[in-house]
Write a protein that holds these residues in place. Structure first.
Motif, mmCIF file in Angstrom:
data_model
loop_
_atom_site.group_PDB
_atom_site.id
_atom_site.type_symbol
_atom_site.label_atom_id
_atom_site.label_comp_id
_atom_site.label_asym_id
_atom_site.label_seq_id
_atom_site.Cartn_x
_atom_site.Cartn_y
_atom_site.Cartn_z
ATOM 1 N N THR A 53 0.838 -1.205 0.000
ATOM 2 C CA THR A 53 0.000 0.000 0.000
ATOM 3 C C THR A 53 0.866 1.245 0.000
ATOM 4 O O THR A 53 0.553 2.236 -0.678
ATOM 5 C CB THR A 53 -0.954 -0.010 1.212
ATOM 6 N N GLN A 95 -7.591 0.877 -0.086
ATOM 7 C CA GLN A 95 -7.835 -0.411 0.575
ATOM 8 C C GLN A 95 -9.216 -0.373 1.239
ATOM 9 O O GLN A 95 -9.954 -1.340 1.199
ATOM 10 C CB GLN A 95 -6.726 -0.648 1.607
ATOM 11 N N ASP A 186 -6.263 -1.492 -4.773
ATOM 12 C CA ASP A 186 -5.729 -2.020 -3.514
ATOM 13 C C ASP A 186 -6.733 -2.989 -2.894
ATOM 14 O O ASP A 186 -7.779 -2.574 -2.387
ATOM 15 C CB ASP A 186 -5.418 -0.866 -2.552
ATOM 16 N N GLU A 187 -6.433 -4.253 -2.986
ATOM 17 C CA GLU A 187 -7.249 -5.333 -2.430
ATOM 18 C C GLU A 187 -8.724 -5.233 -2.835
ATOM 19 O O GLU A 187 -9.603 -5.123 -1.981
ATOM 20 C CB GLU A 187 -7.113 -5.366 -0.900
HETATM 21 MG MG LIG Z 1 -1.971 -2.755 2.224
#
Ligand SMILES: [Mg+2]
Ligand SMILES: Nc1ncnc2c1ncn2[C@@H]1O[C@H](COP(=O)(O)OP(=O)(O)OP(=O)(O)O)[C@@H](O)[C@H]1O
Length: 268
Positions: A53, A95, A186-187
Motif C-alpha cells: 500500500t 484499501q 488495492d485489495e
Molecule cells: Mg496494504
C-alpha cells in the motif's frame, strides 16, 4: 513470458527505481525496483506489512518518496502531487473504499467527470456543483459505467447502504469514469462475498480488454491473483522479491518462506 503475448522488451508503462520510503524509523519501502508492462493485469502480492500500500501511495502521489524515482509513460511522476498524478491518467483505489455515503451511487460516479481537462477534473471530486454544465453527458457516462458493472439497478441507492462488495464495484466505477490509462487497485476483493468477487474479477478483466488500460492489483486472495493476474510481482520487506507467471510464483520457495516467515526445506 506473458500470457497476453507481449514480449519482455515492451517498454514499461510504469518504472519504479530504487524507491525508498521511511516513516520515522520504519523503512516501509526499501530500494524497490519494478516495471509494469502496458496492457497487463499485474498482480502485487506479499505478506502483511510488505510495503504494497505504501508503494501505491508513492506511485499515486499521496506520499513523497524518501529517495528513488517513479516514471509513468516515460515521464517522472515522483515529485507530483496526487491531483497531478491523477491528470497523467494514473488513478488508484483505496484499501478501504472512500465512497460519499450521503450521495447516491449515480451521484458518486458523477463526481468524476471524464470529458474535462486540467484542474477541474480533480476539483470536481470535491466541488460537485462545478460540473453542472456538463452534467447530462456525465450522467450518461455514469449510467453506462453502472450498466457495465451490473450496478444500474442500484443507481438511486445511497452509497452508505451498499454491501462491501458493491462499494468495491462502485470504487472501480469511479476510477473508470476518469478514463484512466492505468489503475491501481488495492485489495479489490477484500471483504467481498465470493459471488461478488467473481463479478468484480469479470468486470476488471472486461475493463482491461475493452479499454486497453493497464491494471496493477494488490491482492491477498490467491484465487483472484491466479485467475486474473499475469505477471505477478511479489513484495517482501519493502522490496521486490521475485516476479513471474502465477504458476511460477506459486511454486517459488522464497515466496512461500516470505509468507510463512521462515525458510522452507533446503533454505537457511
Ligand atoms: Mg496494504
Ligand atoms: N503512514 C504511516 N506511518 C507509519 N508507518 C507506516 C505508515 N504506512 C505504513 N507504515 C508501515 O510501513 C510498513 C508497510 O505497510 P503497508 O501498509 O505498505 O503494507 P502492506 O503490504 O500494504 O500490508 P497489508 O497487506 O497488510 O495491507 C508497515 O510496517 C506499516 O506499519
Amino acid at each position: 513470458m506473458f500470457s497476453n503475448g507481449q514480449s519482455d522488451n515492451t517498454p514499461p508503462i510504469l518504472e519504479v527505481r530504487d524507491l525508498v520510503k521511511d516513516f520515522g524509523g520504519v523503512r516501509a519501502v526499501d530500494h524497490c525496483s519494478l516495471d509494469v508492462r502496458p496492457g497487463t493485469i499485474t498482480g502485487l502480492i506479499g505478506p502483511n506489512g510488505a510495503g504494497k500500500t505504501t508503494l501505491f501511495n508513492l506511485i499515486s502521489g499521496f506520499h513523497k518518496p524518501t529517495s528513488g524515482t517513479i516514471a509513468f509513460l516515460g515521464r517522472r511522476i515522483d515529485g507530483m502531487e496526487a491531483h497531478e498524478t491523477f491528470h497523467t491518467g494514473l488513478v488508484r483505489t483505496f484499501q478501504i473504499p472512500r465512497e460519499f455515503k450521503q450521495m447516491t451511487v449515480l451521484e458518486n460516479l458523477m463526481l468524476v467527470p471524464a470529458n474535462q481537462s486540467g484542474e477541474r477534473m480533480w476539483t470536481s471530486w470535491f466541488v460537485p456543483w462545478r460540473i453542472r454544465p456538463q452534467e447530462r453527458a456525465i450522467e450518461r457516462q455514469a449510467l453506462e459505467t453502472l450498466e457495465f458493472l451490473n450496478l444500474a439497478h442500484l443507481k438511486d441507492e445511497y452509497a452508505a447502504n451498499l454491501s462491501g462488495g458493491q462499494k468495491k464495484l462502485l470504487e472501480l466505477g469511479r476510477t473508470l469514469m476518469a478514463r484512466p490509462k492505468m489503475i491501481l487497485l488495492d485489495e479489490p476483493s477484500a471483504g467481498v462475498s465470493p459471488a461478488l468477487t467473481e463479478l468484480l474479477m469479470e468486470d476488471i478483466r472486461r475493463a482491461q480488454e475493452e479499454t486497453g488500460i493497464t491494471i496493477l492489483i494488490i491482492e491477498h486472495n490467491m484465487h483472484v491473483v491466479m485467475s486474473l493476474c499475469d505477471p505477478v510481482i511479489v513484495m517482501s520487506e519493502g522490496k521486490k522479491l521475485t516476479e513471474g507467471t502465477p504458476e511460477e510464483v506459486q511454486r517459488d520457495e522464497e515466496v512461500l518462506s516470505a509468507y510463512l516467515g521462515f525458510a522452507v526445506e533446503g533454505g537457511e
